[in-house]
Scaffold this active site. Structure first.
Site, PDB file in Angstrom:
ATOM      1  N   ARG A 188      33.367 -17.774 -41.829  1.00  0.00           N
ATOM      2  CA  ARG A 188      34.036 -18.187 -43.077  1.00  0.00           C
ATOM      3  C   ARG A 188      33.236 -17.783 -44.309  1.00  0.00           C
ATOM      4  NH1 ARG A 188      37.800 -17.543 -39.888  1.00  0.00           N
ATOM      5  NH2 ARG A 188      38.596 -19.317 -38.718  1.00  0.00           N
ATOM      6  N   ASP A 244      51.516 -16.693 -39.624  1.00  0.00           N
ATOM      7  CA  ASP A 244      51.392 -17.641 -40.739  1.00  0.00           C
ATOM      8  C   ASP A 244      50.983 -16.965 -42.041  1.00  0.00           C
ATOM      9  OD1 ASP A 244      52.119 -19.722 -39.106  1.00  0.00           O
ATOM     10  OD2 ASP A 244      50.061 -20.254 -38.585  1.00  0.00           O
ATOM     11  N   SER A 262      45.742 -21.714 -30.494  1.00  0.00           N
ATOM     12  CA  SER A 262      45.212 -21.239 -31.771  1.00  0.00           C
ATOM     13  C   SER A 262      43.887 -20.556 -31.459  1.00  0.00           C
ATOM     14  CB  SER A 262      45.005 -22.427 -32.706  1.00  0.00           C
ATOM     15  OG  SER A 262      44.164 -22.030 -33.763  1.00  0.00           O
ATOM     16  N   ASP A 318      37.818 -25.406 -41.175  1.00  0.00           N
ATOM     17  CA  ASP A 318      37.809 -24.121 -41.881  1.00  0.00           C
ATOM     18  C   ASP A 318      38.272 -24.223 -43.323  1.00  0.00           C
ATOM     19  OD1 ASP A 318      36.640 -22.617 -39.886  1.00  0.00           O
ATOM     20  OD2 ASP A 318      38.535 -22.353 -38.831  1.00  0.00           O
TER      21      ASP A 318
HETATM   22  N1  ARG Z   1      36.192 -25.672 -33.796  1.00  0.00           N
HETATM   23  C1  ARG Z   1      35.624 -24.497 -34.315  1.00  0.00           C
HETATM   24  C2  ARG Z   1      34.993 -24.726 -35.648  1.00  0.00           C
HETATM   25  O1  ARG Z   1      35.347 -25.642 -36.314  1.00  0.00           O
HETATM   26  C3  ARG Z   1      36.581 -23.331 -34.340  1.00  0.00           C
HETATM   27  C4  ARG Z   1      37.700 -23.446 -35.346  1.00  0.00           C
HETATM   28  C5  ARG Z   1      38.788 -22.396 -35.201  1.00  0.00           C
HETATM   29  N2  ARG Z   1      39.314 -22.418 -33.865  1.00  0.00           N
HETATM   30  C6  ARG Z   1      40.486 -21.959 -33.466  1.00  0.00           C
HETATM   31  N3  ARG Z   1      40.699 -21.972 -32.190  1.00  0.00           N
HETATM   32  N4  ARG Z   1      41.368 -21.497 -34.272  1.00  0.00           N
HETATM   33  O2  ARG Z   1      34.127 -23.994 -36.049  1.00  0.00           O
END
Ligand code: ARG
Length: 401
Positions: A95, A14, A175, A124
């Site tokens: 992040r 992506d 993911s 995110d």
């Molecule tokens: N649910 C988690 C959060 O909001 C992880 C987010 C990213 N997860 C992922 N499998 N890409 O902090």
């Protein structure tokens, strides 16, 4: 001058496609920034070269693994940070450090905009953009997947058409987001919340049903921070890495939860965080002997609120900063050793010692040597129950009228 956009680059399909996609949609030059938060996998030089191969005018790699461990994982450990009591905030804490490096790169390369590859449904996007608003209020944000209609199908078609140096056939239905604090896996088969996770989902942990011989480890802390394992000095990053390896081999730290996202959706996620969960367990047990009762009870509430703020993208907020100050103050005496056995998916504490312990053997013992005057208890209990006793007397009186 051509406008410049800094893109948070992972090296995956992506964000690789996003480089050209953004450039075509906006006419801007794209600078790819990859941040090392201990995610492992491909070398960052390979990722950097791919960004250039996909059309980035510059590609920049920031080694933030020690910074991430020291300034993001350690505060989480001190807070015993578990969102909804389960999730050690793996993605949520990465992040803000990525944002810091994106803003820094934007300044260095004269960019006006920051881009990220998040969808419009997750947490995110919020963490990235709230962080950017706070650290670089003049910077704009765009999310090609959300704002420029970059779907997965289009990404594959685009990569093939342009012959981008990125694999488009590899079929991973999940993911995944990972760093040294842990790994998060979602989507696909896991979206049916009755489906149990299959073995192939895991990478940081071995199956706990067939563990090797139990592994005993002594974790030494100073003011809430791990400083040695089995007497060998370690940095925070080394402590996490080493426990990822040892606790991971025993299947410690697998978590399967349905969590409340900030955007109001409940979503299912599988986490593995062997090092983080072993450290949080040990740290909590050391606090049990070194933190005074009322302070400890209040700190649990603070830790929960801290975790919610961090989950909700408020890492750089004033309240989070104030709670950090409180938490730091509570860690002053959290110094000592925890002995724990890693085995069969569990990290079980079997011993603790500390020069700053509040555990008083002479007060606690039921054997001779007891210094506790038991006669004090009787009067204490009378007074302790007085308020409720008076109220219940009133209830009986009113009911009888
Ligand atoms: N649910 C988690 C959060 O909001 C992880 C987010 C990213 N997860 C992922 N499998 N890409 O902090």
């Amino acid at each position: 001058m051509t406008e410049r956009i800094v893109l948070a680059y992972s090296g995956g399909l992506d964000t690789s496609v996003a480089i050209g996609w953004i450039a075509e949609a906006t006419g801007a030059e794209v600078i790819a920034v990859a941040v090392d938060v201990g995610q492992g996998g491909e070398s960052l030089e390979t990722i950097r070269q791919r960004a250039l191969g996909c059309g980035a005018v510059e590609a920049y790699v920031a080694d933030a693994s020690d910074e991430f461990a020291n300034d993001y994982c350690m505060p989480t450990l001190k807070a015993n940070g578990l969102y909804m009591g389960h999730y050690p905030l793996v993605s949520a804490i990465s992040r803000p450090v990525i944002v810091k490096h994106l803003v820094k790169a934007a300044r260095e390369f004269g960019a006006t905009t920051v881009a990220h590859g998040c969808t419009g449904k997750g947490n995110d996007q919020v963490r990235f953009e709230v962080g950017i608003q706070t650290l670089g209020p003049d910077l704009k944000c765009i999310a090609p997947v959300r704002d420029l209609a970059l779907t997965r199908d289009k990404a594959i078609a685009y990569a093939e058409e342009k012959g981008l140096p990125i694999e488009t056939t590899k079929k991973n239905p999940y993911s995944i987001d990972q760093n040294v604090w842990g790994r998060a896996v979602e989507t696909g088969y896991l979206e049916d919340i009755w489906n149990g996770p299959t073995k192939d989902i895991y990478d940081y942990t071995a199956t706990p049903e067939f563990p090797p011989a139990p592994d005993e480890v002594i974790i030494s802390f100073e003011a809430g921070i791990p400083v040695a394992l089995d007497g060998v000095k370690v940095t925070p990053l080394q402590a996490i890495q080493e426990l990822n390896r040892r606790a991971g081999a025993q299947g410690v730290g697998r978590i399967d939860v349905v969590e409340d996202r900030l955007v109001g959706i409940k979503s299912r996620e599988i986490y593995e965080a062997p090092g983080a969960m072993a450290l949080i367990t040990a740290h909590k047990h050391l606090e049990d002997i070194t933190v005074e009762r009322e302070q400890a009870r209040f700190k649990a509430t603070v830790g929960q609120r801290w975790s919610e703020l961090v989950y909700d993208g408020q890492w750089f907020s004033p309240l989070k900063r104030s709670l950090d100050a409180f938490i730091d103050e509570t860690q002053k005496y959290v110094t000592g050793d925890i002995r724990m056995t890693l085995h069969g998916g569990q990290a079980v504490v079997s011993g603790r010692r500390s020069g700053t312990s509040l555990y008083d053997f002479d007060l606690a013992t039921y054997d001779t040597g007891d210094t506790f005057d038991q006669s004090m208890a009787k009067g204490f209990i009378e007074l302790w129950g007085m308020s409720a006793k008076v109220a219940s007397g009133r209830d009986i009186r009113v009911a009888g009228q």
